[in-house]
Every structure is written in C-alpha cells, then in structure tokens.
Design a protein around this motif. Structure first.
Motif, PDB file in Angstrom:
ATOM      1  N   SER A 176      36.295  34.196  68.812  1.00 30.54           N
ATOM      2  CA  SER A 176      36.184  34.017  70.258  1.00 30.54           C
ATOM      3  C   SER A 176      37.487  34.444  70.918  1.00 30.54           C
ATOM      4  CB  SER A 176      35.882  32.559  70.603  1.00 30.54           C
ATOM      5  OG  SER A 176      36.001  32.334  71.996  1.00 30.54           O
ATOM      6  N   LEU A 177      37.389  35.215  71.982  1.00 28.64           N
ATOM      7  CA  LEU A 177      38.587  35.616  72.725  1.00 28.64           C
ATOM      8  C   LEU A 177      39.273  34.413  73.347  1.00 28.64           C
ATOM      9  CD1 LEU A 177      37.325  38.859  74.515  1.00 28.64           C
ATOM     10  CD2 LEU A 177      38.804  38.676  72.503  1.00 28.64           C
ATOM     11  N   ASP A 178      38.526  33.359  73.592  1.00 27.24           N
ATOM     12  CA  ASP A 178      39.104  32.161  74.189  1.00 27.24           C
ATOM     13  C   ASP A 178      39.714  31.232  73.143  1.00 27.24           C
ATOM     14  OD1 ASP A 178      38.325  32.927  76.765  1.00 27.24           O
ATOM     15  OD2 ASP A 178      36.316  32.093  76.472  1.00 27.24           O
ATOM     16  N   ALA A 179      39.598  31.603  71.862  1.00 27.80           N
ATOM     17  CA  ALA A 179      40.127  30.760  70.790  1.00 27.80           C
ATOM     18  C   ALA A 179      40.971  31.590  69.821  1.00 27.80           C
ATOM     19  CB  ALA A 179      38.996  30.055  70.055  1.00 27.80           C
ATOM     20  N   LEU A 180      41.771  32.497  70.384  1.00 29.70           N
ATOM     21  CA  LEU A 180      42.703  33.242  69.544  1.00 29.70           C
ATOM     22  C   LEU A 180      43.870  32.329  69.170  1.00 29.70           C
ATOM     23  CD1 LEU A 180      42.784  36.651  71.465  1.00 29.70           C
ATOM     24  CD2 LEU A 180      41.656  36.167  69.297  1.00 29.70           C
ATOM     25  N   ASP A 181      44.338  32.472  67.956  1.00 28.11           N
ATOM     26  CA  ASP A 181      45.461  31.663  67.505  1.00 28.11           C
ATOM     27  C   ASP A 181      46.756  32.302  68.006  1.00 28.11           C
ATOM     28  OD1 ASP A 181      46.307  29.422  65.430  1.00 28.11           O
ATOM     29  OD2 ASP A 181      47.644  31.134  65.113  1.00 28.11           O
ATOM     30  N   GLU A 182      47.416  31.652  68.947  1.00 26.37           N
ATOM     31  CA  GLU A 182      48.566  32.245  69.618  1.00 26.37           C
ATOM     32  C   GLU A 182      49.698  32.587  68.651  1.00 26.37           C
ATOM     33  OE1 GLU A 182      49.551  29.357  72.597  1.00 26.37           O
ATOM     34  OE2 GLU A 182      48.192  30.256  74.076  1.00 26.37           O
ATOM     35  N   ARG A 183      49.947  31.698  67.704  1.00 26.42           N
ATOM     36  CA  ARG A 183      51.050  31.928  66.773  1.00 26.42           C
ATOM     37  C   ARG A 183      50.771  33.145  65.897  1.00 26.42           C
ATOM     38  NH1 ARG A 183      52.904  26.597  64.312  1.00 26.42           N
ATOM     39  NH2 ARG A 183      50.848  26.609  63.327  1.00 26.42           N
ATOM     40  N   SER A 184      49.535  33.309  65.446  1.00 26.32           N
ATOM     41  CA  SER A 184      49.183  34.465  64.623  1.00 26.32           C
ATOM     42  C   SER A 184      49.278  35.760  65.417  1.00 26.32           C
ATOM     43  CB  SER A 184      47.774  34.291  64.048  1.00 26.32           C
ATOM     44  OG  SER A 184      47.710  33.172  63.194  1.00 26.32           O
ATOM     45  N   VAL A 185      48.867  35.717  66.678  1.00 22.85           N
ATOM     46  CA  VAL A 185      48.984  36.899  67.528  1.00 22.85           C
ATOM     47  C   VAL A 185      50.449  37.270  67.713  1.00 22.85           C
ATOM     48  CG1 VAL A 185      48.587  37.822  69.838  1.00 22.85           C
ATOM     49  CG2 VAL A 185      46.800  36.475  68.720  1.00 22.85           C
ATOM     50  N   ALA A 186      51.297  36.271  67.938  1.00 24.49           N
ATOM     51  CA  ALA A 186      52.727  36.533  68.113  1.00 24.49           C
ATOM     52  C   ALA A 186      53.336  37.139  66.854  1.00 24.49           C
ATOM     53  CB  ALA A 186      53.453  35.244  68.485  1.00 24.49           C
ATOM     54  N   ARG A 187      52.950  36.633  65.701  1.00 22.45           N
ATOM     55  CA  ARG A 187      53.456  37.203  64.440  1.00 22.45           C
ATOM     56  C   ARG A 187      53.069  38.673  64.327  1.00 22.45           C
ATOM     57  NH1 ARG A 187      51.230  32.059  61.006  1.00 22.45           N
ATOM     58  NH2 ARG A 187      53.070  30.700  61.188  1.00 22.45           N
ATOM     59  N   LEU A 188      51.843  38.984  64.707  1.00 19.75           N
ATOM     60  CA  LEU A 188      51.368  40.366  64.601  1.00 19.75           C
ATOM     61  C   LEU A 188      52.119  41.282  65.564  1.00 19.75           C
ATOM     62  CD1 LEU A 188      49.195  42.425  63.555  1.00 19.75           C
ATOM     63  CD2 LEU A 188      47.845  41.735  65.543  1.00 19.75           C
ATOM     64  N   LEU A 189      52.198  40.898  66.824  1.00 16.97           N
ATOM     65  CA  LEU A 189      52.771  41.778  67.839  1.00 16.97           C
ATOM     66  C   LEU A 189      54.277  41.953  67.681  1.00 16.97           C
ATOM     67  CD1 LEU A 189      50.785  40.722  71.042  1.00 16.97           C
ATOM     68  CD2 LEU A 189      50.404  42.693  69.546  1.00 16.97           C
ATOM     69  N   THR A 190      54.938  41.020  67.016  1.00 12.23           N
ATOM     70  CA  THR A 190      56.389  41.137  66.800  1.00 12.23           C
ATOM     71  C   THR A 190      56.721  41.635  65.398  1.00 12.23           C
ATOM     72  OG1 THR A 190      56.541  38.808  66.111  1.00 12.23           O
ATOM     73  CG2 THR A 190      56.871  39.294  68.453  1.00 12.23           C
ATOM     74  N   GLU A 191      55.703  41.961  64.606  1.00 10.53           N
ATOM     75  CA  GLU A 191      55.884  42.415  63.225  1.00 10.53           C
ATOM     76  C   GLU A 191      56.623  41.370  62.397  1.00 10.53           C
ATOM     77  OE1 GLU A 191      57.778  46.240  63.931  1.00 10.53           O
ATOM     78  OE2 GLU A 191      55.850  47.227  63.548  1.00 10.53           O
ATOM     79  N   ARG A 192      56.366  40.106  62.691  1.00 14.26           N
ATOM     80  CA  ARG A 192      56.923  38.992  61.928  1.00 14.26           C
ATOM     81  C   ARG A 192      55.779  38.261  61.223  1.00 14.26           C
ATOM     82  NH1 ARG A 192      61.495  36.632  66.232  1.00 14.26           N
ATOM     83  NH2 ARG A 192      62.703  38.578  66.342  1.00 14.26           N
ATOM     84  N   THR A 193      54.995  39.030  60.507  1.00 12.86           N
ATOM     85  CA  THR A 193      53.840  38.451  59.835  1.00 12.86           C
ATOM     86  C   THR A 193      54.286  37.484  58.748  1.00 12.86           C
ATOM     87  OG1 THR A 193      53.768  40.431  58.461  1.00 12.86           O
ATOM     88  CG2 THR A 193      52.281  40.341  60.334  1.00 12.86           C
ATOM     89  N   ARG A 194      53.491  36.466  58.528  1.00 14.28           N
ATOM     90  CA  ARG A 194      53.817  35.420  57.574  1.00 14.28           C
ATOM     91  C   ARG A 194      52.592  35.086  56.734  1.00 14.28           C
ATOM     92  NH1 ARG A 194      58.057  36.755  59.472  1.00 14.28           N
ATOM     93  NH2 ARG A 194      59.745  35.413  60.252  1.00 14.28           N
ATOM     94  N   TYR A 195      52.843  34.576  55.524  1.00 12.82           N
ATOM     95  CA  TYR A 195      51.755  34.164  54.635  1.00 12.82           C
ATOM     96  C   TYR A 195      51.412  32.717  54.955  1.00 12.82           C
ATOM     97  CZ  TYR A 195      49.022  33.689  50.352  1.00 12.82           C
ATOM     98  OH  TYR A 195      48.005  33.486  49.446  1.00 12.82           O
ATOM     99  N   ALA A 196      50.259  32.511  55.527  1.00 12.81           N
ATOM    100  CA  ALA A 196      49.851  31.177  55.990  1.00 12.81           C
ATOM    101  C   ALA A 196      48.331  31.111  56.012  1.00 12.81           C
ATOM    102  CB  ALA A 196      50.413  30.900  57.389  1.00 12.81           C
ATOM    103  N   ARG A 197      47.812  29.893  56.159  1.00 16.54           N
ATOM    104  CA  ARG A 197      46.349  29.737  56.202  1.00 16.54           C
ATOM    105  C   ARG A 197      45.782  30.133  57.560  1.00 16.54           C
ATOM    106  NH1 ARG A 197      47.143  23.492  54.899  1.00 16.54           N
ATOM    107  NH2 ARG A 197      48.377  22.849  56.691  1.00 16.54           N
TER     108      ARG A 197
END
Length: 535
Positions: free
Chosen positions: A135-156
């Motif tokens: 759902s576009l209304d239920a995007l995980d903000e922290r995961s989006v931030a990791r992606l857009l800043t190229e700071r991806t992390r291994y998490a559930r």
C-alpha cells in the motif's frame, strides 16, 4: 526456498499432492530444483516440513511424497539434525496447540517474506507474490530512507509495512497472537592469528575453498560459473576446474570500453586454463531502464535490485537455454577478505565509496530526512555470513529462481569465513591470498593485477543518460515519491535541469527512479492474484 499459506490452526495429517505439502487447509510449496530436497515428518502430534539444500555424501530425505511417522524421540532428533544442517534450509514446525514456527538457516540464499493476511500467513521468496499487501499509504519510512540514501541495511523490515523478511537464523511464530518475528543471538566471529612458519597458507585456503565448492552434489554439465574476470568468481572457477576441467559453462557480462577490452583479454587467459565453454553477453545494449527491460516495461523489480538487473536477466535466460540449472557465483568474496576497524588505516587505505559519510543528494524529501538518525535501528544482530552479502542474496537470488536456476556461493561457506577471519592482514589486503594462488597456477601479472578497474559503472551511467533521465522527466510531473514526501520535487527538477544543460548525471538519482518505477508497477498490478499457495 519455498512459498506458503498457513491458517492459524495447523492440522497433523500432511500429504504431498505433487505440488505442495498440505494438511487440507494450509500449504507449503517447496522450490522444485535438483539441488534441493524436502520432506514432512510427524510423531502423531507435531509435524515439520523442511526444505534444504542437498549435501554431498550425506543421506537425503528420499522420495518427496513420503510422509514419515515416527516416535517422539526420533522426531526430536530429526528436528535437531535439520536445525544443525550445514547448508541452507527453511523449517516449518506445526503444533495444533501452539501454531506454526518457521526457522531459517545460516545461508539466506533465497529470501523468505512473510505477511499476516487476515487470518492467513502468506510467505514467498518472491516479494511480488505478496503484492496485495502493498500500500502506498503504508510504506515503511525507514526502509525508504535506507534505499534513497544508499544506506541499505540487513533487517526484517521491507519497504512495505506488515511485510517482513525472515533473516538468517531467525524464526517466526504464527498462531493466536498473529505473526511474531524474532531475531537470533549474535553470531560469534574469530580474530586474526599469527601463522606458523611451517604452514602453507595458500594450500590451506585451496583445500578449504575446495570443500566449500564441493559441499553439494551437482551435475557439471548443467552448471555454470560466473566468470567476470574478478578474483572472486575466478577463485571459484579455478576450484571447479580441478575436478571438472572443461565441463562447466563460464559466463560473463561484457562491460565494454577500454576496461572491457582488458576484461576480455584476462578472461581469455583464464578460460585457456579452465577449458570451460564460454558464454558472454554485451551489457551495454541491456543497460538499466532500456525500453525492452523489465523496469521500463513497468514490471515490478525490487527497487534495491542490481543496476544491471536487465542484463543479468538476459544472460540467465541464455544459460538456461543451454541447460544450466545451477550457477556458482563469486558473491561474498569482497566481504570474505575485507579489512576491519583500524586495519584500514594500518595499510593506508580508506573504506569504500558507499560509506555513510558520503554526501547526501539535495533532492531528499522531509520524510526521508526525518529517518536518517533511525537507519541503524532494529537491525539483525551480527550474522555468520556478512550482512552485505545476505542483503545482496535477498535482492539478487529471486531473479535466479525465476529463471529456474539455483545460485551457489561457495565463498560464503561458514568454515571458509572462519578461516579467512583468522588470516593476518597481509594475506587479506588486496585479496593477496587469491592472487598468490593464481601466481602458483601460472596466471600472468595482467590476469592477476588488472590495470583498469572493471565494473558496470559506465553501463549504469549510459543507462541513466540514454533511458533513465528521459524516463524520469516523463514521470516527475506526477511522481509518487514526491507526492508522498520522500523526494523534494523542486530539488529533483533542478538537478534534472542541470543534466539537460549538459552536466554529468548524478548516479545517486538511480534509487529514486528505481523506487518510482517499482511503486507504479505495484499499484498497476496490485489486484492480480497472489501465487503463494492457499487451499
């Protein structure tokens, strides 16, 4: 390794119907592949269904259609054997009173995404299978931030709230309390040690790597090895040639340009030694966002997937046409011999270009910026296999499985990792132990020490210039990422204006476009029926 659909109350009469294990209500569908095996066992009260990689010289499960009934002590012993399995596995335990418990192994070769879908637990190695939960209304903000800043992390966490990845050695329970995810205890690691004068370190490395390569039974005539020309894939290929000279297919994406000429020359020398058949595909016509690629055709591609996803898809299809079912990769090689902590400074080196001190792009929106201090929250604890490697598996392996191919990454063997951790810095720096092994084999200095850097950066740049930026210009007027506050539209348009005036494309725009296309594909296909099995 599997797909599943589980009701909260499991039964104990599981049967194999030719496609999946089922108790009449719930279903577990293994990924069918010669490298894998699966079975169900019960003691009359509890039942487990296990999917795992086959191990060489170890008795397997036997025919998949056999549903084994045993006494409770034997059941528990078999359960413990699964949990201690040295290769990859996923275990689903079923108890009528307690519900389900799902446990993953150490390797994480294929991801397992889970979501509680209104009284049913759905799971799959393919994230798009769970698209009805996006759902576009239920995007995980922290995961989006990791992606857009190229700071991806291994998490559930995933990009979508309520959709979780079962990380290595973790377990999930599903019952009256819904879905509960639990991380494992932190993995222990070794420290460097001194090497005795009478120890041939290179020979020990060769033997341990050989054990990792041949840990699984495989058909060399249905196998390929990625042979880009780098040290990692070449190390695996050389080991394969020790027992299967000339029998395995070697494939690569040609990067083109001056570095590409060097790549082809070095690969040719390696292939003369290996005797392998060769398959090479030109990566440049298959650059990211090209009109014939999955992203440009609005198919859902994981936003964090490889920039050369389109080219990999083409070479996997070509390999599959040649009968390839198993591919040996060099994944994990950089992490295997990486430097740690102050070891970088001790040899006069600095960390790579993706370190968190890198500048942030100007077009980050307020929702993204607000999450920057939280990108390291709720991460998986220290893992046996490096976290970056496991994250790469999650993003890369589904493309292999979609092609009917199982990826094997021997450089991620826990035993090999333990050996490498204990190597002194001089053996690890610049992958010296690999290059010394190649020197003994007789590889030239050109093969061992390439003058130019061989990577896909210019292919990625070409894809952005020719296809990506025009596509972004087309989408920017009604960008989902802008409307939801993750990207600053004015700053993004300013950057695009600079590009239109002839300035160099900023590679950091890549995840913006990847995410935008993924979200559009998600909304376009959200009504399609999920393929995770339900009865």
């Amino acid at each position: 390794m599997l797909k599943l659909c589980l009701r909260r109350r499991p039964g104990n009469d599981w049967r194999w119907n030719g496609e999946h294990w089922s108790d009449g209500v719930s279903a577990v569908r293994p990924y069918e592949h010669p490298m894998l095996e699966h079975a169900a066992v019960t003691d009359g009260v509890s039942t487990f269904v296990a999917v795992r990689e086959r191990a060489r010289e170890v008795a397997g499960f036997g025919p998949a259609q056999v549903f084994t009934t045993t006494d409770t002590p034997t059941y528990r012993r078999l359960l413990d054997e699964i949990k201690a399995w040295p290769l990859d596995f996923v275990l689903v335990e079923c108890t009528p009173t307690a519900g389900f418990r799902i446990t993953s192994g150490t390797w994480g070769t294929a991801p397992l995404y889970l979501t509680d879908a209104g009284g049913r637990l759905r799971g799959s190695w393919s994230l798009p299978d769970l698209r009805q939960q996006f759902s576009l209304d239920a995007l995980d903000e922290r995961s989006v931030a990791r992606l857009l800043t190229e700071r991806t992390r291994y998490a559930r966490e995933t990009l979508f709230q309520g959709v979780h990845m079962l990380t290595e050695r973790a377990h999930a329970t599903y019952g009256d309390n819904g879905l509960v995810m639990r991380y494992p205890a932190p993995a222990e690691h070794a420290l460097p040690r001194e090497v005795r004068d009478d120890v041939d370190v290179v020979e020990v490395y060769r033997r341990v790597l050989s054990g990792a390569v041949y840990a699984r039974p495989f058909d060399p005539r249905a196998s390929a090895v990625e042979l880009s020309g780098g040290m990692d894939s070449a190390s695996v290929a050389v080991t394969l040639a020790e027992e299967h000279h000339g029998e395995v297919l070697a494939y690569a994406l040609a990067i083109g340009g001056e570095a590409g000429e060097q790549q082809l020359r070095r690969r040719a020398e390696m292939l003369r030694h290996l005797g392998f058949l060769d398959l090479i595909v030109d990566a440049l016509p298959l650059a990211p966002f090209n009109p014939d690629g999955a992203r440009a055709r609005r198919m859902f591609v994981e936003p964090g997937a490889e920039p050369y996803h389109e080219a990999v898809g083409a070479i996997l299809a070509a390999a599959r046409d040649r009968g390839v079912r198993t591919v040996f990769t060099g994944d994990g090689g950089d992490e295997l011999l990486s430097l740690r902590g102050n070891e970088w400074a001790s040899v006069g080196k600095v960390r790579g270009r993706f370190s968190d001190h890198e500048r942030l792009p100007a077009w980050l929106g307020r929702r993204t910026l607000d999450q920057l201090d939280a990108v390291d929250d709720d991460l998986a604890p220290p893992t046996v296999i490096n976290e970056a490697t496991l994250l790469g598996f999650a993003l890369r392996s589904p493309q292999f499985l979609d092609a009917g191919i199982w990826p094997v990454s021997p450089l991620c063997s826990p035993r090999l990792i333990r050996f490498a951790e204990q190597l002194p810095v001089p053996w690890r720096v610049d992958k010296h132990i690999c290059r010394e092994r190649f020197r003994r084999i007789g590889f030239s200095d050109d093969a061992r020490y390439p003058h130019l850097r061989e990577n896909f950066r210019h292919v990625m740049g070409a894809g952005l210039r020719e296809y990506g930026m025009p596509l972004l210009a087309e989408l920017s007027a009604e960008a989902i990422t802008v409307d939801h506050g993750f990207v600053d539209g004015d700053a993004l348009r300013a950057a695009m204006g600079q590009w239109e005036q002839g300035e160099q494309v900023d590679m950091k725009v890549f995840p913006v476009l990847s995410l935008e296309l993924a979200l559009r594909a998600m909304t376009a296909h959200s009504s399609e029926r999920e393929s995770a099995p339900c009865t």
